[in-house]
Design an enzyme around this catalytic site. Structure first.
Site, PDB file in Angstrom:
ATOM      1  CB  CYS A 189      -0.915   0.001   1.219  1.00  0.00           C
ATOM      2  SG  CYS A 189      -1.994   1.445   1.314  1.00  0.00           S
TER       3      CYS A 189
ATOM      4  CB  CYS B  92      -3.675   0.748   4.704  1.00  0.00           C
ATOM      5  SG  CYS B  92      -3.261  -0.194   3.243  1.00  0.00           S
TER       6      CYS B  92
END
EC number: 2.8.1.13
Length: 355
Positions: A100, A195
């Protein structure tokens, strides 16, 4: 100097913005990266990003800073979610947060803004030092909150644009600042887990993509079936919570992917399964391969704990690692992240456990 600040709606990124404003910078714009996956949200029945956006708007209004929402759902799915699903199907333990950061926050976002900004600021707990025109990733002052593990795959180019104001602060100090300036989100709890999931339960995400498949839970020592599970992909080696059986504690010590069997054991017997020697590949060095591997330490998961270790280079993309102590949660798919003192040197993917 033109500055972009990534805001999540949380306290950390908001204080990062405040610290930059306090330095006297005025040419600032904030961004919220939308990576929620609409299909999952409709399936689970949540809209978890609306609360984030409310806080982003409130913080930006407080400081009179403009903000923009950028949609990276497609990029996130292609570059992070597909990887996560494939790792789970293969029985591995994925680390989506590493990608991410590398591929979305400091990958797709950098491509999107191109050369518009001189600096990109986030609320990560880490530090970047510059020496002889090279960029070095250092652990944060707060070793409990340190996020260098998740930033270990950044490139020199990415690091040249980054600034982490919280790297020299303890979390308690961040909270104190938030209260002293009466931030709208001063009492908001820290986000937990992956996330892109936020309030979405990890198992719900897995269930949506991989479904359920009943299988046996077997006690390793006796071979006795003592329970039923809904799919090996819901479990990781070393897992203790979520097994939901009486007479615990139980630990996951092995997975049979072909037969969809989860093997578990009690603590005393389970610890005998601890390992210390394994192979890693897909190696990433932040500043190129070191000239020697002396005095290295590694983390095999996010957290404070580091192991002293010996590294043996087999090829440029294959390293054998021997820990000074055994660990009972080493699993293929995890990332081993290399450290020398407080410097994070890079990392590699665990793919074979030896002994």
């Amino acid at each position: 100097m033109k500055i972009a600040v990534l805001l999540s709606g949380g306290v950390d990124s908001s204080i990062a913005l405040y610290k930059v404003i306090n330095k006297g910078y005025t040419n600032i714009k904030c961004y919220y990266l939308k990576i929620w996956l609409e299909d999952e949200l409709s399936y689970i029945g949540n809209c978890p990003w609306q609360e984030d956006l409310n806080y982003v708007e409130a913080v930006c209004n407080k400081f009179n800073i403009p903000y923009e929402i950028i949609n990276f759902q497609k990029e996130y799915y292609n570059k992070v979610v597909i990887y996560t699903i494939e790792e789970l199907k293969n029985g591995n333990t994925p680390s989506p947060d590493i990608f991410c950061n590398q591929r979305i926050k400091f990958g797709a976002f950098f491509e999107k803004i191109n050369e518009q900004y001189d600096l990109v600021v986030t609320g990560h707990y880490a530090r970047i030092q510059i020496k002889e025109k090279k960029f070095f990733l250092k652990q944060a002052k707060d070793k409990i909150k340190d996020q260098s593990y998740f930033l270990s795959h950044l490139s020199q180019e990415q690091m040249s644009k980054l600034y982490f104001p919280l790297g020299t602060l303890f979390k308690s100090e961040v909270r104190q600042i938030a209260k002293s300036i009466n931030l709208p989100n001063k009492d908001r709890k820290d986000s937990q887990g992956i996330c892109f999931l936020g309030k979405i339960k990890y198992n719900e995400f897995i269930k949506y993509h991989l479904g359920e498949k009943k299988g046996n839970i077997v006690e390793k020592e006796t071979g006795k079936i003592i329970g039923i599970h809904n799919g090996y992909w819901f479990f990781t080696v070393g897992q203790r919570r979520g097994i939901k059986l009486s007479n615990g504690p139980w630990f996951v010590i092995e997975k049979d992917l072909e037969k969809n069997i989860i093997y578990i054991s009690h603590n005393e017997n389970y610890l005998k399964q601890a390992k210390r020697k394994f192979l890693v590949h897909e190696i990433h060095w932040i500043n190129g391969m070191p000239s020697d591997f002396e005095n290295f330490k590694i983390k095999i998961r996010h957290g404070e704990k580091k192991y002293s270790c010996k590294l043996r280079l087999i090829t440029n993309n294959l390293i054998e690692i021997f820990l000074n102590k055994k660990d009972h949660g080493i699993s293929p798919g995890q990332f081993a992240i290399f450290y020398k003192n407080t410097e994070c040197l890079g990392g590699a993917k665990i793919f074979k456990i030896i002994e």
